[in-house]
Design an enzyme around this catalytic site. Sequence first.
Site, PDB file in Angstrom:
ATOM      1  N   ALA A 334       0.822  -1.211   0.000  1.00 29.55           N
ATOM      2  CA  ALA A 334       0.000   0.000   0.000  1.00 29.55           C
ATOM      3  C   ALA A 334       0.855   1.261   0.000  1.00 29.55           C
ATOM      4  CB  ALA A 334      -0.928  -0.002   1.212  1.00 29.55           C
ATOM      5  N   GLU A 338       1.828   3.216  -6.658  1.00 31.56           N
ATOM      6  CA  GLU A 338       1.700   2.647  -7.999  1.00 31.56           C
ATOM      7  C   GLU A 338       1.258   3.682  -9.025  1.00 31.56           C
ATOM      8  OE1 GLU A 338      -1.953   0.946  -5.708  1.00 31.56           O
ATOM      9  OE2 GLU A 338       0.099   1.503  -5.291  1.00 31.56           O
ATOM     10  N   ASP A 380      27.277  23.734 -32.126  1.00 26.50           N
ATOM     11  CA  ASP A 380      27.952  23.925 -33.403  1.00 26.50           C
ATOM     12  C   ASP A 380      27.631  25.349 -33.883  1.00 26.50           C
ATOM     13  OD1 ASP A 380      29.137  23.311 -35.966  1.00 26.50           O
ATOM     14  OD2 ASP A 380      27.093  23.157 -36.734  1.00 26.50           O
ATOM     15  N   ASP A 675      23.909  20.255 -36.537  1.00 29.52           N
ATOM     16  CA  ASP A 675      23.095  19.903 -37.693  1.00 29.52           C
ATOM     17  C   ASP A 675      23.848  19.077 -38.727  1.00 29.52           C
ATOM     18  OD1 ASP A 675      24.821  21.883 -38.560  1.00 29.52           O
ATOM     19  OD2 ASP A 675      23.377  22.779 -39.933  1.00 29.52           O
ATOM     20  N   ASP A 679      28.703  16.579 -36.339  1.00 26.57           N
ATOM     21  CA  ASP A 679      28.164  16.760 -34.984  1.00 26.57           C
ATOM     22  C   ASP A 679      27.557  15.475 -34.415  1.00 26.57           C
ATOM     23  OD1 ASP A 679      28.656  19.601 -35.088  1.00 26.57           O
ATOM     24  OD2 ASP A 679      26.883  19.774 -36.361  1.00 26.57           O
ATOM     25  N   ASN A 769      -7.640   5.199  -1.380  1.00 24.53           N
ATOM     26  CA  ASN A 769      -6.613   4.799  -2.348  1.00 24.53           C
ATOM     27  C   ASN A 769      -6.936   5.312  -3.753  1.00 24.53           C
ATOM     28  OD1 ASN A 769      -4.558   3.459  -0.957  1.00 24.53           O
ATOM     29  ND2 ASN A 769      -5.771   1.592  -0.776  1.00 24.53           N
ATOM     30  N   ASP A 773      -4.372   7.744  -5.617  1.00 24.49           N
ATOM     31  CA  ASP A 773      -3.728   7.378  -6.882  1.00 24.49           C
ATOM     32  C   ASP A 773      -4.499   7.872  -8.100  1.00 24.49           C
ATOM     33  OD1 ASP A 773      -1.649   5.979  -5.659  1.00 24.49           O
ATOM     34  OD2 ASP A 773      -2.879   4.191  -5.445  1.00 24.49           O
TER      35      ASP A 773
END
Length: 947
Positions: A334, A338, A380, A675, A679, A769, A773
Amino acid sequence: MKQSRFPKLFQKLSIAFSRRKYQLLQDSDLHGKENGELQELKVNSKKEPIVPVSSKEASTRYLDELVSDLQADLQNGLTAVHVQERRLLYGWNDFEVAQPEPIWKKYLGQFKNPLILLLLASAVISLITKEIEDAVSITLAIIIVVTVAFVQEYRSEKSLQELGKLIPPECNCIREGKLEHLLAKELVLGDTVCISVGDRVPADVRLFEAVDLLIDESSFTGESEACNKSAATLTEAGDLTSLQNIAFMGTLVRCGNGKGIVIGTGENSEFGEVFKMMQAEEAPKTPLQKSMDKLGKQLSLFSFAVIGLMMLIGWSQGKHLLGMFTIGVSLAVAAIPEGLPIVVTVTLALGVIRMSKKKVIIKKLPVVETLGCCNVICSDKTGTLTANEMTVTRLVTSDGIHAEVTGTGYNGNGNVHLSSSGEIVKAFSNLSVGKLVEAGCLCNNAIIREDTLMGQPTEGALIALAMKMDLDHVKQSYIRKKEYPFSSEQKWMAVRCVHKSRETEEMYFMKGAYEGVIQYCSNYSNGGMPVPLTPQQKTIYIQQQAKLGAEGLRVLTLAAGCELGALTFLGLIGIIDPPRTEVKGAVQMLQSSGIAVKMITGDSKETAISIGKSIDLYNDDVEVMSGEQLDLLKDEDLSLMVMKVAVFFRTSPKHKQKIVKALQSNNAVVGMTGDGVNDAVALKCADIGIAMKGTGTDVSKEAAGMILVDDNFSSILCAMEEGKGIFFNIKNFVRFQLSTSISALSLIALSIIFNLPNPLNAMQILWINIIMDGPPAQSLGVEPVDRDVIKRPPRDVKDSILNKGLIVKILFSAIIIISGTLFVFWRELPEGKISSRTTTMTFTCFVFFDMFNALSCRSQTKSVFQVGLLRNHVFLYTVLGSLLGQMAVIYFPPLQKIFQTENLTPLDLLFLVGLASSVFFASEVLKLIERSWSSATQRQNGPKSGL
């Protein structure tokens, strides 16, 4: 087909077959043409084996020696038998790309995440302990997470087979005395190829003919200027940019034509070397992946600690250890959030969607968050910081008039301003400037149509300059009679023209390097009138030319006159590939938020420094380093120096890789933008590789984890905002979920330890719960990015999700929730007997605490009122839905039976709201204290370098 699919297997079988064929040949009595071909193969097999030649070696070897070693024929080319023999040895002129993983393997690969494995273990334990509902919910959560991540990555991923697009599909080759048009993949060592304007070079070629040949190598070497090529043998081989008699695979012919002999194909070419380096390079794990791995381990330890504690308590109370173990496992399961993997995956996926709207493509989900902790951006220059479009920026006329030119691109946007007065010059309003620009427009073969250049970039810059001055129409006033093409020996180009109104009077217009043009000049223009050229004037022009060159400009000299040997010197034009308009602001913003920016280019020192100054990247306090200097340093020394250097010039792909790794050895999180082919290796080994979609090559896009659709450098800032915001949202969710789960677990654990009745029944725990969740929790993951997040320094990569600060806040909130809920439970339990009212009040109190806790968790540092109370619409809707659901549980009779609740009075609800809101106000006060403390610390010590 088999050859391209199974190159290695086919090659081995073919070689074995050919060897067997040679052996049979020795005992064969075959005659005729077939026998003659086999005899030729037999003769060739006795010679020294033909091997690929490196570009540097081929550039310095005499042509006849090279032809002899490659057993080639420059005029007639190879025979079909020779081609087959060499293909058997070296395969096809393409790349062996690993077959992509099957889809099922990619899907299963998503389960490698430690947190997913921990959840799987939880599901199995829940199944063993007959907690079927928990097992089903956890399994569903896992399936959702894994499927979303798989689909997103599968859709974004491109196969490495895209690299094949860099090799031109067709080429012109001489074989058996005939010019053939064939697929480039069919080329072999020793083939004679012909290249012309618009062609991509099909393999590494040693040139033996070059007529006005200019090749654009920017995607490979990083050199922004097209390179002049010649057939002359070099006396010494320098770096790749200096090999003038070598044409590299994948580069583009801008002008002229030539012929050459193939010296390297496929993986044996210079591009092939880059390809092999990229294949061998493993992309590093992202900081988020490392943080999630660490969180998985922390939660595992927490789970074992809970189980051990429960067993110890049970043993001390004389209870069955097996029973207490079952309870401990249930509590541990528990405690594991999750919902966390779902939140992480959905948050990243939404970040990807938001970034796609901002013209940024993310190839893999975890990459989104990496920029949030990136503290070094390496970039670059050509095509990334600049647009790879040559532009005129400076004019110096022969009579000393200086002018500045604004505007970029191959268009008429911009003006020419006199430096002395700022006056805008149009047409011939200033005769000296007008004549200079006119000469550049006439001595030109480029054409600009709808902002698209057809021709050489340098000539395109001159046409764009003429358009800015409304002089591009002058071409229509002249008739060209003859052209004297540019050559690397003479270093100039000229045209002979006649004006349509004066067809008997011929005029010559010349442009080129200063030393090439000046020897044809006998006069210079002074106010439009020719004046004899003196040695003193030449000295002045040499100084002006050197000054422009020192600023990183490519300098063109122009002249005009009636006689080719007695021209009038008109002046100098300075050209550069200028930075993109958005780059300077982006660099300043990155630097102000604690991110170091470094330029890594193959261009010259002068050009690199000039661009660096224009974007506020270079000043007298920073250092520059060349590729040669870098080669002389050991890895340890480079690691010490690399952080101080802002500009690296004359670098190769290996240099770029070395720089990135040196930065990473300093615990830097490195982003690399580029590019070109050169590179690719650095893009892959960086923590996040960033490629350009428009100007980028396929290999750079494949190696990168992120692609800028609009080639806009400032889009990196948007990506960084998302990256930082995503990590904070994940921490917000973890804080909410763990504080809620710890509170719920503590209530159950305390009731077990003190033998008290359980304050919550099974259905009520299930409902909690779902809220913990479900949508309210998930909505924290979609909190809009904080507007000020880009100003914050990068987060420390060592900072895990569950750090000390977050644990303190989790426990702080949990203590308030536990205390408040226990108080209500004790208050509603006057005679020690539990009733439906007791559980209803306790249950509703806990749910209200949950909602107020979620509200305070929307930001770790800012007040909810600063963030914007109504800004996260998803959060508001989910909280409202949860509260309506809680009211239904309390007041709707069918649900009352299921949850064992009863009606509460308005005063009860008012009391519970007032009590539950304490967790929100306490958290807000804690944030205020933290902000005040942080501000005082920063005033005293200066800004922190990390989050």
